[in-house]
Design a protein around this motif. Structure first.
Motif, mmCIF file in Angstrom:
data_model
loop_
_atom_site.group_PDB
_atom_site.id
_atom_site.type_symbol
_atom_site.label_atom_id
_atom_site.label_comp_id
_atom_site.label_asym_id
_atom_site.label_seq_id
_atom_site.Cartn_x
_atom_site.Cartn_y
_atom_site.Cartn_z
ATOM 1 N N LEU A 286 0.823 -1.207 0.000
ATOM 2 C CA LEU A 286 0.000 0.000 0.000
ATOM 3 C C LEU A 286 0.858 1.259 0.000
ATOM 4 C CD1 LEU A 286 -2.967 -0.818 2.397
ATOM 5 C CD2 LEU A 286 -3.091 -0.242 -0.018
ATOM 6 N N GLN A 287 1.930 1.245 0.773
ATOM 7 C CA GLN A 287 2.807 2.411 0.836
ATOM 8 C C GLN A 287 3.463 2.678 -0.519
ATOM 9 O OE1 GLN A 287 2.819 4.476 3.358
ATOM 10 N NE2 GLN A 287 4.119 5.837 2.144
ATOM 11 N N ALA A 288 3.776 1.612 -1.243
ATOM 12 C CA ALA A 288 4.374 1.778 -2.570
ATOM 13 C C ALA A 288 3.423 2.500 -3.514
ATOM 14 C CB ALA A 288 4.752 0.411 -3.145
ATOM 15 N N VAL A 289 2.108 2.220 -3.391
ATOM 16 C CA VAL A 289 1.124 2.916 -4.222
ATOM 17 C C VAL A 289 0.969 4.363 -3.764
ATOM 18 C CG1 VAL A 289 -1.273 2.909 -5.018
ATOM 19 C CG2 VAL A 289 -0.090 0.753 -4.672
ATOM 20 N N ARG A 290 0.945 4.563 -2.455
ATOM 21 C CA ARG A 290 0.730 5.919 -1.929
ATOM 22 C C ARG A 290 1.873 6.868 -2.277
ATOM 23 N NH1 ARG A 290 -1.315 3.111 3.208
ATOM 24 N NH2 ARG A 290 -3.576 3.238 3.012
ATOM 25 N N ASP A 308 -7.895 3.427 1.687
ATOM 26 C CA ASP A 308 -7.970 4.770 1.124
ATOM 27 C C ASP A 308 -6.605 5.141 0.564
ATOM 28 O OD1 ASP A 308 -8.661 7.288 0.388
ATOM 29 O OD2 ASP A 308 -8.616 8.134 2.413
ATOM 30 N N VAL A 309 -6.538 5.252 -0.752
ATOM 31 C CA VAL A 309 -5.287 5.631 -1.423
ATOM 32 C C VAL A 309 -5.507 6.996 -2.067
ATOM 33 C CG1 VAL A 309 -3.628 5.058 -3.232
ATOM 34 C CG2 VAL A 309 -4.663 3.241 -1.872
ATOM 35 N N PRO A 310 -4.768 8.017 -1.650
ATOM 36 C CA PRO A 310 -4.927 9.346 -2.250
ATOM 37 C C PRO A 310 -4.664 9.298 -3.759
ATOM 38 C CG PRO A 310 -3.574 9.458 -0.268
ATOM 39 C CD PRO A 310 -3.756 8.006 -0.579
ATOM 40 N N ASP A 311 -5.435 10.079 -4.498
ATOM 41 C CA ASP A 311 -5.273 10.195 -5.954
ATOM 42 C C ASP A 311 -5.501 8.876 -6.686
ATOM 43 O OD1 ASP A 311 -4.605 12.874 -5.628
ATOM 44 O OD2 ASP A 311 -2.474 12.427 -5.398
ATOM 45 N N LEU A 312 -6.298 7.983 -6.094
ATOM 46 C CA LEU A 312 -6.659 6.757 -6.810
ATOM 47 C C LEU A 312 -7.714 7.131 -7.848
ATOM 48 C CD1 LEU A 312 -6.230 3.611 -6.819
ATOM 49 C CD2 LEU A 312 -8.341 3.479 -5.526
#
Length: 567
Positions: A286-290, A308-312
């Motif tokens: 998840l952190q890699a996506v964020r 919840d991922v910002p800018d998804l």
């Protein structure tokens, strides 16, 4: 409308995070008639619920004070369905209540239980956790609930779906009856209403989103695809929309593994998220996506609950969900907190009716189309290149000097071509895909008894037979996938020793033949069967007889004489 004054420290935290005005659910819970009451709130996912209940319980926790004094027993308990959501809530409440002197403790399954026990022993103001871990701390006497002033159940519908009802009731029974109980849920199903009746007092019912307006910030698209082009469609959809972050949903762990490997092979920065991963692995994914190291996350439904991922900006349903609730839950990962998002539902030909049933009654405005083709993706790449902000920026003196040196050594066309080559190196190539998927078949069987409208079907043969344990139950999906047809297009199936012959409706036979000719399955070979279902194996051999049985007698032969057995 700006945020109503709650507390100077909390308002300062909101301003620091650029919260200019409250969302609908935040406005609703801060109304004067909601002050100090139990709340039963339904709001769409991504509507700012965490900040909403954080502000709603502020007056109860602060009790007129500007800052919170150090405490041993917590004042508030937040229960969330999954580890990821609990950690997100912990982070949100930490920045919101940190300036007011609050200490927020997380109690999450899969994390170090001894560290949590020490934190609870040292004391804090707010405890956030998952049902199972919170119950464990309660049973072991580590969590003191005697001074709780507020309990929040976040995404209560998902907790009940995941089977946490008994844990929730245990936790609520262990809290003071004088507490405030705030229950937040996407929908108020009968089970939620029963829970609210049992544990809430004179609760104020808040409908933060009007019916039919849920997910208004999401652009929904249903994309028709051939069953054997699902992965190609995923690639082209990712390339077409070029979202900063995208999430792809599959129904099984095996599907997640396969699609993750396939996208990785094509050059996408992709991570996987499924229940088989450890908490540490999931957190790193998840952190890699964020932080932008990965652009795509392939996940199962359970693993992605509450994330919840910002800018998804993009959600892809690579496989259809089991129900409408899961469809809306998956889709709600994008279009959060006022941001725009796109949701693409991939619909294989043979699942068209299932998709229509899922979408029926959702009141979503859905546009149907075929998958983006390679030409469409490349055309969009060209338009994006011409509109690249880098080309509009004024170059610095150093850049101009280097550009002049390049022009002295190479032509402008050669430099531009090198620039294009470097740009394309980071873009996975789009896949060749059918321009338009086939329309859904009419209701009822196309072939009845090997006929379509009284005409003969077209026969094909497959290089699998009884020797390979051929069975119609697993042959049908293979035929449909390779030939881009549905089971209604298939008539009689005859299985022989070395091959299988089957009948295809005449109206789709030519398209079927073209599709199987292009298929690249190394093990399955399909070709026209010529005159029909006559076995190429020749006449069947006579049935084998039991050992010791006499050979068959010719007609008219004299009676067989047997030797007398000795006594």
């Amino acid at each position: 409308m700006p945020f109503p004054f709650v507390n100077a420290h909390l308002n300062g935290a909101l301003e620091a995070r650029d919260y200019a005005e409250p969302t609908a659910v935040q406005t609703a819970v801060l109304q004067p008639d909601a002050e100090g009451r139990d709340l039963l709130v339904s709001a769409q996912t991504g509507s700012g619920k965490t900040v909403a209940y954080g502000l709603a319980i502020a007056s109860t926790l602060l009790a007129g004070e500007e800052r919170l004094a150090p405490r041993y027993a917590p004042l508030a308990l937040i229960v969330a369905p999954t580890r990821e959501l609990a950690m997100q809530v912990h982070a949100e409440l930490t920045w919101l209540y940190g300036p007011a002197g609050a200490k927020v403790i997380s109690c999450v399954g899969g994390m170090d239980v001894r560290r949590e026990a020490r934190a609870l022993h040292d004391g804090g103001h707010i405890v956030v956790g998952t049902p199972g871990r919170l119950r464990d701390h309660l049973e072991r006497g580590r969590l003191n609930t005697s001074e709780l002033r507020a309990v929040v159940l976040d995404e209560a519908d998902e907790m009940l779906d995941l089977g946490f009802r008994e844990d929730l009731e245990f936790i609520l029974d262990a809290t003071p009856t004088s507490r405030r109980t705030l229950l937040f849920s996407a929908t108020i199903a009968p089970e939620i209403a029963t829970l609210a009746t049992s544990y809430q007092k004179n609760a104020l019912r808040i409908e933060a989103t009007a019916k039919g307006e849920a997910h208004g910030d999401i652009d929904y698209r249903a994309v028709r695809v051939a069953p054997n082009e699902l992965e190609h469609a995923v690639v082209n959809v990712l390339r077409y929309f070029e979202a900063r972050a995208a999430m792809i949903f599959c129904t099984t762990r095996e599907s997640v593994r396969h699609l993750h490997a396939s996208l990785q092979e094509r050059g996408f920065a992709v991570v996987a998220l499924s229940g088989e991963l450890s908490q540490n692995e999931r957190s790193h994914a998840l952190q890699a996506v964020r932080d932008g190291r990965a652009r795509v996350c392939v996940a199962t439904d359970v693993a992605a609950r509450g994330i919840d991922v910002p800018d998804l900006g993009l959600v892809i349903h690579a496989e259809l969900p089991n129900n409408r609730e899961t469809l809306l839950h998956r889709s709600g990962r994008t279009g959060r907190a006022g941001r725009k998002g796109t949701c693409v539902i991939l619909v294989p030909h043979h699942r068209r009716r299932r998709a229509e049933q899922l979408l029926m009654g959702t009141r979503l405005n859905i546009m149907w189309s075929g998958a983006p083709t390679a030409d469409e993706v490349l055309k969009l790449d060209h338009e994006r290149l011409l509109a690249d902000p880098l080309l509009a920026e004024e170059p610095g003196e150093e850049d101009i000097a280097l550009a002049r040196n390049l022009l002295e050594s190479h032509s402008a066309e050669k430099i531009a071509a090198a620039f294009l080559k470097m740009r394309r190196a980071n873009l996975p190539a789009p896949e060749e895909i059918s321009d338009e998927a086939a329309p859904p078949p009419p209701r009822g069987p196309r072939l009845a008894g090997g006929r379509e409208g009284g005409t003969e079907g077209v026969w094909f043969q497959l290089n699998v037979g009884r020797r390979n344990n051929a069975d119609p139950r697993w042959l049908l999906p293979i035929i449909c996938r390779l030939g881009k047809v549905t089971k209604q297009d298939i008539g009689a199936i005859r299985i022989f020793d070395r091959d299988t012959k089957f009948e295809i409706a005449p109206s789709v036979a030519q398209g079927f033949a073209d599709a199987v000719r292009k298929s690249d399955d190394p093990k399955i070979r399909i070709e026209p069967a010529g005159a029909g279902p006559i076995a190429e194996d020749g006449p069947r051999p006579p049935k084998r007889m039991h050992r010791g049985a006499p050979p068959p007698r010719d007609a008219g032969a004299p009676p067989r004489k047997f030797k007398k057995k000795h006594a």
